[in-house]
Design a protein around this motif. Structure first.
Motif, mmCIF file in Angstrom:
data_model
loop_
_atom_site.group_PDB
_atom_site.id
_atom_site.type_symbol
_atom_site.label_atom_id
_atom_site.label_comp_id
_atom_site.label_asym_id
_atom_site.label_seq_id
_atom_site.Cartn_x
_atom_site.Cartn_y
_atom_site.Cartn_z
ATOM 1 N N ARG A 50 65.470 33.660 40.447
ATOM 2 C CA ARG A 50 64.267 33.989 40.373
ATOM 3 C C ARG A 50 64.110 32.409 41.083
ATOM 4 N NH1 ARG A 50 64.143 28.660 35.296
ATOM 5 N NH2 ARG A 50 65.524 27.009 36.946
ATOM 6 N N LEU A 51 62.153 32.615 41.045
ATOM 7 C CA LEU A 51 61.795 31.520 42.588
ATOM 8 C C LEU A 51 60.655 30.974 41.464
ATOM 9 C CD1 LEU A 51 61.314 30.762 45.384
ATOM 10 C CD2 LEU A 51 59.430 32.441 45.394
ATOM 11 N N LEU A 52 60.699 29.672 41.305
ATOM 12 C CA LEU A 52 59.861 29.515 40.402
ATOM 13 C C LEU A 52 58.081 28.843 41.186
ATOM 14 C CD1 LEU A 52 61.990 26.103 39.481
ATOM 15 C CD2 LEU A 52 61.402 28.607 38.444
ATOM 16 N N ASN A 53 57.267 29.031 40.410
ATOM 17 C CA ASN A 53 56.326 28.365 41.073
ATOM 18 C C ASN A 53 56.195 26.826 41.528
ATOM 19 O OD1 ASN A 53 54.988 30.867 40.033
ATOM 20 N ND2 ASN A 53 54.263 29.607 38.166
ATOM 21 N N ARG A 113 58.117 24.641 33.702
ATOM 22 C CA ARG A 113 58.852 24.745 34.262
ATOM 23 C C ARG A 113 60.109 25.605 34.782
ATOM 24 N NH1 ARG A 113 62.637 20.301 30.697
ATOM 25 N NH2 ARG A 113 63.807 22.275 30.672
ATOM 26 N N ASP A 114 60.190 26.712 33.882
ATOM 27 C CA ASP A 114 60.721 27.985 34.144
ATOM 28 C C ASP A 114 59.297 29.359 35.051
ATOM 29 O OD1 ASP A 114 63.306 27.314 33.353
ATOM 30 O OD2 ASP A 114 62.650 26.670 31.196
ATOM 31 N N ALA A 115 58.307 28.354 34.657
ATOM 32 C CA ALA A 115 57.469 29.661 34.968
ATOM 33 C C ALA A 115 58.000 30.168 36.668
ATOM 34 C CB ALA A 115 55.859 29.111 35.246
ATOM 35 N N VAL A 132 59.154 40.500 38.019
ATOM 36 C CA VAL A 132 57.593 40.205 37.478
ATOM 37 C C VAL A 132 57.520 38.564 37.668
ATOM 38 C CG1 VAL A 132 58.320 39.721 34.545
ATOM 39 C CG2 VAL A 132 59.618 41.570 35.747
ATOM 40 N N GLN A 133 56.647 38.280 37.277
ATOM 41 C CA GLN A 133 55.511 36.705 36.841
ATOM 42 C C GLN A 133 56.103 36.991 35.901
ATOM 43 O OE1 GLN A 133 54.497 33.498 37.747
ATOM 44 N NE2 GLN A 133 54.078 35.076 40.465
ATOM 45 N N VAL A 134 56.554 35.533 35.859
ATOM 46 C CA VAL A 134 56.632 34.613 34.055
ATOM 47 C C VAL A 134 55.723 33.470 34.080
ATOM 48 C CG1 VAL A 134 58.378 33.804 32.799
ATOM 49 C CG2 VAL A 134 59.155 35.814 33.557
ATOM 50 N N ARG A 135 54.484 34.057 33.197
ATOM 51 C CA ARG A 135 53.701 32.645 32.716
ATOM 52 C C ARG A 135 54.314 32.412 31.768
ATOM 53 N NH1 ARG A 135 48.155 35.621 35.871
ATOM 54 N NH2 ARG A 135 49.345 35.657 38.051
ATOM 55 N N VAL A 136 54.084 30.636 31.652
ATOM 56 C CA VAL A 136 54.609 30.329 30.494
ATOM 57 C C VAL A 136 53.484 29.965 29.322
ATOM 58 C CG1 VAL A 136 56.146 28.224 29.442
ATOM 59 C CG2 VAL A 136 56.787 29.781 31.261
#
Length: 144
Positions: A50-53, A113-115, A132-136
């Motif tokens: 993962r690469l955090l925002n 914080r995991d987005a 996959v861009q994960v948006r919280v």
């Protein structure tokens, strides 16, 4: 000359659209997220990255998580923990758990914080997968 400029502008815009055409998934804060590995070759997933925002796309900024049941060699020593691009365990607020369950990786609980951007890791570094861009989203307010 006009058509050449128009053509170059169209190419530039098209490549920007392709770069921005990542898959996007939404998850409610505090719940689990199922990262799917049921794509062709997905059974060879040995971990997730993962690469955090807010971080630039640099190999050293990606956080990696290897599954102990699938990792081999140098990756085996880091299995079960989030590590940075150099293999150092990440200390601090990394509370996100990753569990391989069949054809999914269950991540959770997920918080704001995991987005960020998530992708599979393979033993063969040449093998790639979609990002996959994960948006919280915050949880819905309770009405009383």
């Amino acid at each position: 000359m006009f058509f050449l400029i128009l053509f170059l502008a169209t190419i530039s815009y098209s490549s920007q659209l392709i770069a921005e055409s990542e898959l996007v998934d939404f998850v409610v804060a505090g719940s689990n997220y199922d990262y799917r590995t049921d794509f062709t070759g997905g059974e060879k997933t040995i971990g997730i990255k993962r690469l955090l925002n807010g971080l630039e796309d640099d190999d050293d900024k990606w956080q990696l998580y290897y599954f102990c049941a699938k990792a081999k060699g140098a990756n085996k020593k880091n299995c079960g923990s989030w590590v940075d691009g150099k293999g150092n365990k990440i200390k601090g607020e990394v509370t996100l758990k990753a569990t391989l369950k069949g054809k999914n990786v269950v991540l959770g609980p997920v918080f704001v914080r995991d987005a960020g951007r998530y992708a599979s890791i393979f033993e063969d570094s040449k093998q790639q997968t979609s990002v996959v861009q994960v948006r919280v989203r915050p949880p819905a307010p309770l009405h009383g």
